[in-house]
Motif scaffolding. Sequence first.
Motif, PDB file in Angstrom:
ATOM      1  N   PRO A 160      12.175  -2.527  -6.052  1.00 36.35           N
ATOM      2  CA  PRO A 160      12.534  -1.696  -7.211  1.00 36.35           C
ATOM      3  C   PRO A 160      13.850  -0.960  -7.002  1.00 36.35           C
ATOM      4  O   PRO A 160      14.198  -0.576  -5.888  1.00 36.35           O
ATOM      5  N   GLU A 161      14.575  -0.766  -8.095  1.00 39.31           N
ATOM      6  CA  GLU A 161      15.932  -0.199  -8.025  1.00 39.31           C
ATOM      7  C   GLU A 161      15.956   1.182  -7.389  1.00 39.31           C
ATOM      8  O   GLU A 161      16.833   1.487  -6.576  1.00 39.31           O
ATOM      9  N   HIS A 162      14.981   2.039  -7.732  1.00 41.33           N
ATOM     10  CA  HIS A 162      15.019   3.393  -7.186  1.00 41.33           C
ATOM     11  C   HIS A 162      14.761   3.411  -5.687  1.00 41.33           C
ATOM     12  O   HIS A 162      15.285   4.265  -4.971  1.00 41.33           O
ATOM     13  N   LEU A 163      13.977   2.456  -5.181  1.00 41.33           N
ATOM     14  CA  LEU A 163      13.741   2.390  -3.742  1.00 41.33           C
ATOM     15  C   LEU A 163      14.984   1.910  -2.995  1.00 41.33           C
ATOM     16  O   LEU A 163      15.285   2.388  -1.895  1.00 41.33           O
ATOM     17  N   THR A 164      15.717   0.976  -3.570  1.00 42.37           N
ATOM     18  CA  THR A 164      16.948   0.535  -2.919  1.00 42.37           C
ATOM     19  C   THR A 164      17.964   1.666  -2.863  1.00 42.37           C
ATOM     20  O   THR A 164      18.736   1.766  -1.908  1.00 42.37           O
ATOM     21  N   PRO A 222      13.329   7.689  -9.726  1.00 44.53           N
ATOM     22  CA  PRO A 222      12.018   7.128 -10.080  1.00 44.53           C
ATOM     23  C   PRO A 222      11.633   7.378 -11.539  1.00 44.53           C
ATOM     24  O   PRO A 222      12.203   8.233 -12.226  1.00 44.53           O
ATOM     25  N   SER A 223      10.632   6.631 -12.005  1.00 37.40           N
ATOM     26  CA  SER A 223      10.162   6.760 -13.389  1.00 37.40           C
ATOM     27  C   SER A 223       9.193   7.935 -13.545  1.00 37.40           C
ATOM     28  O   SER A 223       9.262   8.677 -14.520  1.00 37.40           O
ATOM     29  N   LEU A 230       6.568  17.088  -7.479  1.00 38.31           N
ATOM     30  CA  LEU A 230       5.456  17.797  -6.841  1.00 38.31           C
ATOM     31  C   LEU A 230       5.242  17.318  -5.411  1.00 38.31           C
ATOM     32  O   LEU A 230       5.069  18.138  -4.491  1.00 38.31           O
ATOM     33  N   ASN A 231       5.242  16.020  -5.202  1.00 42.01           N
ATOM     34  CA  ASN A 231       5.025  15.494  -3.850  1.00 42.01           C
ATOM     35  C   ASN A 231       6.160  15.873  -2.916  1.00 42.01           C
ATOM     36  O   ASN A 231       5.932  16.181  -1.737  1.00 42.01           O
ATOM     37  N   SER A 273      10.510  10.552   0.332  1.00 41.32           N
ATOM     38  CA  SER A 273      11.318  10.005  -0.763  1.00 41.32           C
ATOM     39  C   SER A 273      10.885   8.597  -1.161  1.00 41.32           C
ATOM     40  O   SER A 273      10.924   8.233  -2.343  1.00 41.32           O
ATOM     41  N   TYR A 274      10.448   7.791  -0.190  1.00 38.46           N
ATOM     42  CA  TYR A 274      10.081   6.403  -0.483  1.00 38.46           C
ATOM     43  C   TYR A 274       8.761   6.300  -1.244  1.00 38.46           C
ATOM     44  O   TYR A 274       8.505   5.294  -1.920  1.00 38.46           O
ATOM     45  N   THR A 275       7.917   7.302  -1.118  1.00 36.91           N
ATOM     46  CA  THR A 275       6.572   7.225  -1.703  1.00 36.91           C
ATOM     47  C   THR A 275       6.296   8.357  -2.687  1.00 36.91           C
ATOM     48  O   THR A 275       5.157   8.530  -3.111  1.00 36.91           O
ATOM     49  N   ALA A 276       7.311   9.133  -3.049  1.00 42.24           N
ATOM     50  CA  ALA A 276       7.086  10.343  -3.847  1.00 42.24           C
ATOM     51  C   ALA A 276       6.422  10.042  -5.182  1.00 42.24           C
ATOM     52  O   ALA A 276       5.573  10.815  -5.643  1.00 42.24           O
ATOM     53  N   GLU A 277       6.776   8.942  -5.826  1.00 37.91           N
ATOM     54  CA  GLU A 277       6.195   8.648  -7.138  1.00 37.91           C
ATOM     55  C   GLU A 277       4.891   7.866  -7.048  1.00 37.91           C
ATOM     56  O   GLU A 277       4.223   7.678  -8.061  1.00 37.91           O
TER      57      GLU A 277
END
Length: 407
Positions: A160-164, A222-223, A230-231, A273-277
């Motif tokens: 996904p774009e936001h992860l890159t 992220p979306s 929050l996370n 940051s990688y798992t926040a969403e």
Amino acid sequence: MPSRYLSFRCSVPWLILLLQALLLLRSFFGFPGVSDTYSLSNSYPEFQDVNHMVIFGFGFFLMVLRRYGFSSTGFNFLLVVLGVQCSVLAEDLLVFFRGEQNELGLESLARAFVSVTAVVISTGAVLGRANPVQLIVMTLVELTFFSVSRYINETFLEVPEHLTGLHVYLFGAYFGLALASCFPEPPPGLDKNRSTPKSELFSVLGTVFVWVFWPSFNSVLPSFKMQAVLNTYLALAVSAVAAFMLSALTSKDGKFRMAQIRSAVLAGGVTVSYTAERIHQPWIAMLLGLLASATAILGSHCVQRCFNPALKLQDTSGVHFTFGLPAVLGAVAAVVLRVVEDGIDTRWNELSRLGYDAFVYIGAFCQTICTALITGLITGLILNIKLLKAVHVSKYFDDQFYWEVGF
């Protein structure tokens, strides 16, 4: 006295003018299939937070050296405003190669600021040793290779774009470390690479700004933005508390060490940051914040005492254990969380699909680090050629080499 210092009048202004002229020409002519119109957006508050974090927060965060304050903040500002324009150009190139449409808006500028963060992190590794010409060249090269790394992850690995984009921590840290290995070590008697209470105070001010605005940074791409906010805050809060606890436990006299706390309070934001969403239970974010803080503080002991002397690395502001190691932890956590969540949803009936997802995420992680190390090493070799006027080791960490100062 002025004759002792090398003048950059014939290099820095003309290099900046040339780059700005090229960027203006690109903006005027554009690329086929890439729109130059403005897109409407209501995300200005998030963009403003990211802007404050990158320019003000990181600018003061790097003010850790006692005689390098002007350069830390001034060069950071120059590289950011120049790098954002270059990053927008790189984004247009990626859109052109993918055959998509793109409009200039706050989203594209936010992505550009996220990419420029890699440059800011790498600058911390060579802080005080690279001159303005070298830093500008480093910015151009690093943004180019980071865009290529993102393109590989998005196109071939389908990440996904936001992860890159959030691989910026990994890329910036290890690109900077590889770059730093190509610079000569400062002489043993040079004491300008130490901090003072005043410089530490300014650095803490920058740390607080980065800490406050980090939820906006992690949620700008992220979306599921509110979940990411929050996370991120929960992880940052736990990492800050753990930083004070672990700093007192690991010091010989039981006192707090500001250098450790500055690094550890930010580690939670990097790791989550990688798992926040994707995190749905608060305790997971809090656990990642605790592990990130422990990784930063305990990693600083191992890295500074074992790896840095063995590999002859001069990590001036500690980007390895502030951004590098927590980013590695976050990338591993992303793989574990993805496998566990997908495994629960599919009741472990599609193990091949789970293995493929894990392979893709691990591949993107390894590709990012390898690209950063290789390109950072090549860039370091390029920056030390005679044409770029490398600074003599006796002039490291000194504002007087570049600025008019009153001391």
